[in-house]
Design a protein around this motif. Structure first.
Motif, PDB file in Angstrom:
ATOM      1  N   ALA A   1     -39.090  18.898  -3.825  1.00 14.13           N
ATOM      2  CA  ALA A   1     -38.560  19.236  -2.714  1.00 14.13           C
ATOM      3  C   ALA A   1     -37.186  18.337  -2.543  1.00 14.13           C
ATOM      4  O   ALA A   1     -37.025  17.171  -2.739  1.00 14.13           O
ATOM      5  CB  ALA A   1     -39.408  18.861  -1.142  1.00 14.13           C
ATOM      6  N   PRO A   2     -36.186  19.161  -2.049  1.00 18.24           N
ATOM      7  CA  PRO A   2     -34.682  18.576  -2.033  1.00 18.24           C
ATOM      8  C   PRO A   2     -34.439  17.622  -0.793  1.00 18.24           C
ATOM      9  O   PRO A   2     -33.695  16.621  -1.022  1.00 18.24           O
ATOM     10  CB  PRO A   2     -33.862  19.803  -1.997  1.00 18.24           C
ATOM     11  CG  PRO A   2     -34.690  20.872  -1.400  1.00 18.24           C
ATOM     12  CD  PRO A   2     -35.728  20.871  -1.915  1.00 18.24           C
ATOM     13  N   VAL A   3     -35.322  17.806   0.323  1.00 16.17           N
ATOM     14  CA  VAL A   3     -35.331  16.794   1.310  1.00 16.17           C
ATOM     15  C   VAL A   3     -36.688  16.459   1.484  1.00 16.17           C
ATOM     16  O   VAL A   3     -37.573  17.362   1.933  1.00 16.17           O
ATOM     17  CB  VAL A   3     -34.645  17.354   2.751  1.00 16.17           C
ATOM     18  CG1 VAL A   3     -34.273  16.319   3.683  1.00 16.17           C
ATOM     19  CG2 VAL A   3     -33.645  18.539   2.407  1.00 16.17           C
ATOM     20  N   LYS A   4     -36.991  15.158   1.969  1.00 17.64           N
ATOM     21  CA  LYS A   4     -38.217  14.579   1.982  1.00 17.64           C
ATOM     22  C   LYS A   4     -38.171  13.711   3.177  1.00 17.64           C
ATOM     23  O   LYS A   4     -37.445  12.958   3.213  1.00 17.64           O
ATOM     24  CB  LYS A   4     -38.968  13.840   0.923  1.00 17.64           C
ATOM     25  CG  LYS A   4     -39.208  14.986  -0.213  1.00 17.64           C
ATOM     26  CD  LYS A   4     -39.661  14.060  -1.301  1.00 17.64           C
ATOM     27  CE  LYS A   4     -39.871  14.984  -2.551  1.00 17.64           C
ATOM     28  NZ  LYS A   4     -40.342  13.937  -3.805  1.00 17.64           N
ATOM     29  N   ILE A   5     -38.958  13.934   4.306  1.00 19.07           N
ATOM     30  CA  ILE A   5     -39.027  12.941   5.524  1.00 19.07           C
ATOM     31  C   ILE A   5     -40.336  12.373   5.531  1.00 19.07           C
ATOM     32  O   ILE A   5     -41.580  12.726   5.198  1.00 19.07           O
ATOM     33  CB  ILE A   5     -38.934  13.860   6.797  1.00 19.07           C
ATOM     34  CG1 ILE A   5     -37.773  14.903   6.784  1.00 19.07           C
ATOM     35  CG2 ILE A   5     -38.990  13.102   8.187  1.00 19.07           C
ATOM     36  CD1 ILE A   5     -36.395  14.205   6.836  1.00 19.07           C
ATOM     37  N   TYR A   6     -40.360  10.865   5.792  1.00 16.90           N
ATOM     38  CA  TYR A   6     -41.625  10.189   6.034  1.00 16.90           C
ATOM     39  C   TYR A   6     -41.457   9.461   7.589  1.00 16.90           C
ATOM     40  O   TYR A   6     -40.512   8.803   7.766  1.00 16.90           O
ATOM     41  CB  TYR A   6     -41.525   9.147   4.755  1.00 16.90           C
ATOM     42  CG  TYR A   6     -42.867   8.323   4.725  1.00 16.90           C
ATOM     43  CD1 TYR A   6     -44.059   8.884   4.260  1.00 16.90           C
ATOM     44  CD2 TYR A   6     -42.884   7.180   5.287  1.00 16.90           C
ATOM     45  CE1 TYR A   6     -45.018   8.364   4.161  1.00 16.90           C
ATOM     46  CE2 TYR A   6     -44.140   6.391   5.248  1.00 16.90           C
ATOM     47  CZ  TYR A   6     -45.212   6.881   4.789  1.00 16.90           C
ATOM     48  OH  TYR A   6     -46.481   6.483   4.570  1.00 16.90           O
ATOM     49  N   MET A   7     -42.255   9.823   8.178  1.00 14.62           N
ATOM     50  CA  MET A   7     -42.345   9.605   9.508  1.00 14.62           C
ATOM     51  C   MET A   7     -43.325   8.464   9.801  1.00 14.62           C
ATOM     52  O   MET A   7     -44.613   8.677   9.626  1.00 14.62           O
ATOM     53  CB  MET A   7     -42.497  10.716  10.353  1.00 14.62           C
ATOM     54  CG  MET A   7     -41.883  10.822  11.632  1.00 14.62           C
ATOM     55  SD  MET A   7     -42.296  12.378  12.464  1.00 14.62           S
ATOM     56  CE  MET A   7     -40.529  13.363  11.937  1.00 14.62           C
ATOM     57  N   VAL A   8     -42.764   7.129  10.503  1.00 15.74           N
ATOM     58  CA  VAL A   8     -43.743   6.383  10.757  1.00 15.74           C
ATOM     59  C   VAL A   8     -43.579   5.796  12.316  1.00 15.74           C
ATOM     60  O   VAL A   8     -42.513   6.185  13.034  1.00 15.74           O
ATOM     61  CB  VAL A   8     -43.367   4.998   9.965  1.00 15.74           C
ATOM     62  CG1 VAL A   8     -43.919   5.074   8.716  1.00 15.74           C
ATOM     63  CG2 VAL A   8     -42.082   4.339  10.154  1.00 15.74           C
ATOM     64  N   ALA A   9     -44.699   5.132  12.812  1.00 12.20           N
ATOM     65  CA  ALA A   9     -44.498   4.540  14.476  1.00 12.20           C
ATOM     66  C   ALA A   9     -45.541   3.510  14.354  1.00 12.20           C
ATOM     67  O   ALA A   9     -46.564   3.488  13.671  1.00 12.20           O
ATOM     68  CB  ALA A   9     -44.500   5.674  15.400  1.00 12.20           C
TER      69      ALA A   9
END
Ligand code: DC
Length: 220
Positions: A135-143
Motif C-alpha cells: 500500500a502506498p500509504v499506511k497508518i499506525y494508530m496508537v493511544a
C-alpha cells in the motif's frame, strides 16, 4: 485512482471510527477486519468448537457464510451479528482465534479479495504488514491503554453494554499483550507506516491528520 488504505494499531485506538469518517470523506468503503475475526470466534463458540482447535476452525471457516456489507453490518449465516460480536467474551475469543495461522490465512485471502478493486480502508493489526504490504500509504494508530479504556467505557455506555473501567483496562492490556506476542503476524508497525498517537486528539483532529497524510501521498 482509488487506492486501499491500511489502518493498524492496538484495540480501541480509534481505528474503526476514524476509518468510518475517512471512508465518508473520501467516498471509500470501510472494511473492519477485526469484525471478521470476531465472527469466526462467535461461530466457533456457537458450534462448540474450542478456540485453539486450528483444524476444526479452518474447516468451519471454509463452510462459513460471512458477508461484510459496505455499511458495516456483519452477516453470519444470513443473521445480522453486528452487535453480538461486540461483547467482551467475543473480543477475547477473536484475539484467541487470531493466533491460528490457518485462520489468519483464510481471512487474509477474503480481505484481499474484497478490496481488490481499490477504494477500501482496512482497519486491523496486520494490514500494512501482511494484507496490503504494498500500500502506498499506511497508518499506525496508537493511544495510551488508559485513554483507550476510557473511550471503550463511553462507547459501551452508549450501546447499553458493560462499562467497568478497571475490567476494560485489564482486558485491553491483556489483548495488547496477546496480539503483540503471538507467533503469526503479531501486531507491529510496518516500517513505512506513519504513526499517529490519538491519546489527546479529538476524532476530527485525527481524521484531518490522516486525510493530510493520504492526500500528500496520493498527490490529490
Ligand atoms: O479490532 P478488533 O478489536 O475488533 O479485533 C479483534 C481481534 O482480532 C484482535 O484482538 C486481534 C484480531 N485481529 C487480528 O489479529 N488481525 C486483524 N487484521 C484484525 C483483528
Amino acid at each position: 485512482m482509488k487506492i486501499n488504505i491500511p489502518i493498524d494499531g492496538p484495540s480501541a485506538a480509534g481505528k474503526s471510527s476514524i476509518s468510518d469518517m475517512l471512508a465518508q470523506r473520501l467516498g471509500y468503503t470501510h472494511l473492519d477486519t477485526g469484525a471478521m475475526y470476531r465472527a469466526v470466534a462467535l461461530n466457533a463458540i456457537r458450534k462448540g468448537i474450542a478456540l485453539d482447535d486450528e483444524e476444526k476452525i479452518v474447516d468451519m471457516i471454509s463452510n462459513m457464510k460471512l458477508q461484510m456489507l459496505p455499511d458495516g453490518r456483519v452477516i453470519l449465516e444470513d443473521e445480522d451479528v453486528s452487535e453480538e460480536i461486540r461483547t467482551n467474551e467475543i473480543s477475547m475469543g477473536a484475539s484467541d482465534v487470531s493466533k491460528l495461522q490457518g485462520c489468519r490465512e483464510a481471512l487474509v485471502k477474503m480481505q484481499q479479495n474484497i478490496c481488490k478493486e481499490g477504494g477500501y480502508i482496512l482497519d486491523g493489526r496486520d494490514i500494512g504488514t501482511v494484507v496490503l504490504k504494498d500500500a502506498p500509504v499506511k497508518i499506525y494508530m496508537v493511544a495510551s491503554a488508559e485513554a483507550r479504556a476510557q473511550r471503550r467505557v463511553l462507547q459501551n455506555q452508549n450501546q447499553g453494554l458493560e462499562a467497568d473501567y478497571e475490567q476494560i483496562l485489564e482486558d485491553i492490556k491483556k489483548r495488547d499483550y496477546q496480539d503483540m506476542h503471538r507467533e503469526h503476524s503479531p501486531l507491529t508497525k510496518a516500517e513505512d507506516a506513519i504513526e499517529i498517537d490519538t491519546s489527546d486528539m479529538t476524532k476530527d483532529e485525527v481524521c484531518d491528520a490522516v486525510m493530510k497524510i493520504v492526500l500528500e501521498k496520493t498527490g490529490d
